[in-house]
Design an enzyme around this catalytic site. Structure first.
Site, PDB file in Angstrom:
ATOM      1  N   LYS A   6       0.847  -1.210   0.000  1.00 61.98           N
ATOM      2  CA  LYS A   6       0.000   0.000   0.000  1.00 61.98           C
ATOM      3  C   LYS A   6       0.880   1.256   0.000  1.00 61.98           C
ATOM      4  O   LYS A   6       2.092   1.178   0.230  1.00 61.98           O
ATOM      5  CB  LYS A   6      -0.885  -0.024   1.247  1.00 61.98           C
ATOM      6  CG  LYS A   6      -0.100  -0.012   2.564  1.00 61.98           C
ATOM      7  CD  LYS A   6      -0.997  -0.301   3.754  1.00 61.98           C
ATOM      8  CE  LYS A   6      -0.201  -0.322   5.046  1.00 61.98           C
ATOM      9  NZ  LYS A   6      -1.009  -0.745   6.192  1.00 61.98           N
ATOM     10  N   TYR A  43      18.213  28.778   9.462  1.00 63.81           N
ATOM     11  CA  TYR A  43      16.994  29.490   9.881  1.00 63.81           C
ATOM     12  C   TYR A  43      16.894  29.592  11.398  1.00 63.81           C
ATOM     13  O   TYR A  43      17.056  28.602  12.110  1.00 63.81           O
ATOM     14  CB  TYR A  43      15.751  28.771   9.358  1.00 63.81           C
ATOM     15  CG  TYR A  43      15.522  28.986   7.881  1.00 63.81           C
ATOM     16  CD1 TYR A  43      15.289  30.263   7.376  1.00 63.81           C
ATOM     17  CD2 TYR A  43      15.543  27.923   7.000  1.00 63.81           C
ATOM     18  CE1 TYR A  43      15.073  30.463   6.017  1.00 63.81           C
ATOM     19  CE2 TYR A  43      15.321  28.104   5.643  1.00 63.81           C
ATOM     20  CZ  TYR A  43      15.091  29.391   5.160  1.00 63.81           C
ATOM     21  OH  TYR A  43      14.882  29.580   3.819  1.00 63.81           O
TER      22      TYR A  43
HETATM   23  C1  LIG Z   1      -0.293  -1.810   6.796  1.00 59.99           C
HETATM   24  C2  LIG Z   1      -0.914  -3.075   7.224  1.00 59.99           C
HETATM   25  C3  LIG Z   1      -0.133  -4.236   7.368  1.00 59.99           C
HETATM   26  C4  LIG Z   1       1.372  -4.238   7.279  1.00 59.99           C
HETATM   27  O1  LIG Z   1       1.879  -3.673   8.473  1.00 59.99           O
HETATM   28  P1  LIG Z   1       3.454  -3.580   8.768  1.00 59.99           P
HETATM   29  O2  LIG Z   1       3.532  -3.048  10.154  1.00 59.99           O
HETATM   30  O3  LIG Z   1       3.993  -2.595   7.781  1.00 59.99           O
HETATM   31  O4  LIG Z   1       4.006  -4.920   8.585  1.00 59.99           O
HETATM   32  C5  LIG Z   1      -0.795  -5.422   7.654  1.00 59.99           C
HETATM   33  N1  LIG Z   1      -2.139  -5.457   7.812  1.00 59.99           N
HETATM   34  C6  LIG Z   1      -2.912  -4.365   7.708  1.00 59.99           C
HETATM   35  C7  LIG Z   1      -4.376  -4.469   7.911  1.00 59.99           C
HETATM   36  C8  LIG Z   1      -2.332  -3.138   7.425  1.00 59.99           C
HETATM   37  O5  LIG Z   1      -3.096  -2.042   7.337  1.00 59.99           O
END
Ligand SMILES: *Cc1c(COP(=O)(O)O)cnc(C)c1O
Length: 358
Positions: free
Chosen positions: A33, A253
């Site tokens: 994702k 800055y």
């Molecule tokens: C993002 C996500 C994962 C993966 O999580 P990680 O901590 O990056 O391994 C797994 N399951 C769901 C439902 C998620 O939203």
């Protein structure tokens, strides 16, 4: 010239094998994702062809993959949001999480070209998405009766606190979900990366590694290297300028940092406009010529400044690593008050991507 993000696909494949080694006997949804955690959706999907399946958060991410010719099981972990997304899911043969009654109503209401593979999502304690354990029986019954749902309904849940091996909530989540798992006796998916690494009892039929594939550890206070992982993204740049200042000179800055003595200060071509965290404080490590120097003063949009006192031989043009090979992203994320996940996701469009290790 600005920073580049080098994506090491052989490290990615190594990390997938590491997930397999840790979760022997489980099948894998590689989680890609959010543009594969900032690493590039399509290049990562193509490189993970040894994974059993892929998972994204949203239907539109899955459609991008299908349109690019990525076949095979593909799970949408938030499921569809409306009728249009439900129909797109069926058209593209996506698997969907069903996490609220509105989705069940849509499945009952409309005919689909082909039934959807559904994962009934249970809220075992995260309190974000999913049916409460006591509502599962009714959701199960309605889904099983719907012709829009493919036979073989499965169960999934997600951890809230698995990054901390001492947190009792993970065991509570496992116990709540375990009762349903026993009752229905179907394929289940529980573990994210933290579950895979820290909670072997959570592995079940399917695991869902995300961050570990990219080489960072989800576990508190640990780095990917300690888990046998290799960094996939190396954010690299160059020393753009070297300046010589007297004691008391303010740098950058707000002049929040002043030279404690006469010294050289290096300017690195990387800033928050590239995705380097603006909140990284003085002292955050930066790798110059393979050795650590501390960041000093505020990070600006295109540049950041480093203390060169330990590297008298440093020259303009010398290579800098902001994180990746030689400098775990966790060591930058910690001081900046964030996590490696966010660093990876925040790389901006002007950063040049290169891929190696095909
Ligand atoms: C993002 C996500 C994962 C993966 O999580 P990680 O901590 O990056 O391994 C797994 N399951 C769901 C439902 C998620 O939203």
């Amino acid at each position: 010239m600005g920073p580049s993000a080098r994506i090491d696909l052989s490290a990615l494949r190594h990390n997938l094998r590491r997930a397999r080694e840790l979760a022997v006997g489980s099948r894998i949804y590689a989680v890609i994702k959010a543009n594969a955690y900032g690493h590039g959706l399509l290049r990562v999907a193509a490189a993970l062809d040894e994974s059993d399946a892929l998972a994204v958060a949203r239907v539109e991410e899955a459609v991008l993959l299908r349109e690019a010719g990525i076949e095979g099981p593909l799970l949408v972990m938030e499921g569809f949001a409306d009728r249009e997304e439900m129909e797109a899911s069926a058209r593209h043969a996506l698997e969907v999480a069903v996490q609220q009654p509105e989705q069940i109503r849509l499945l009952q209401q409309y005919r689909l070209d082909r039934p959807l593979v559904c994962w009934l999502k249970v809220d075992s304690g995260m309190h974000r998405l999913g049916f409460q354990p006591e509502a599962v029986a009714s959701a199960w019954q309605q889904l099983s009766a719907s012709s829009a749902v493919a036979p073989g309904l499965r169960l999934m849940t997600h951890f809230s606190s698995a990054d901390d091996p001492a947190d009792p909530r993970t065991r509570e989540q496992l116990a709540r979900f375990g009762m349903l798992r026993e009752r229905y006796g179907v394929a289940c998916s529980i573990a994210n990366s933290a579950g895979i690494i820290g909670w072997p009892e959570s592995h079940s039929e399917w695991v869902r590694p995300g961050i570990m594939l990219y080489g960072a550890s989800p576990m508190l206070g640990r780095t990917g290297e300690q888990e046998g992982l290799r960094p996939v993204m190396t954010l690299a740049s160059r020393l753009l300028a070297i300046n010589h200042f007297g004691k008391g000179s303010p740098i950058g800055y707000g002049g929040t940092w002043t030279c404690p003595e006469e010294m050289r200060v290096g300017v690195v071509a990387a800033g928050y406009g590239d995705g380097y965290p603006r909140h990284a404080p003085t002292g955050t490590p930066v790798l110059l010529n393979g050795r650590r120097v501390p960041l000093v003063g505020r990070v600006s949009m295109d540049m950041l400044t480093v203390d060169l006192r330990t590297q008298p031989e440093a020259q303009v043009g010398d290579p800098v690593t902001l994180w990746g090979e030689g400098l775990p992203a966790e060591e930058v994320a910690g001081p900046a008050g964030t996590i490696a996940y966010e660093l990876f996701c925040c790389i901006t469009r002007r950063v040049r991507f290169e891929q190696v290790g095909e």
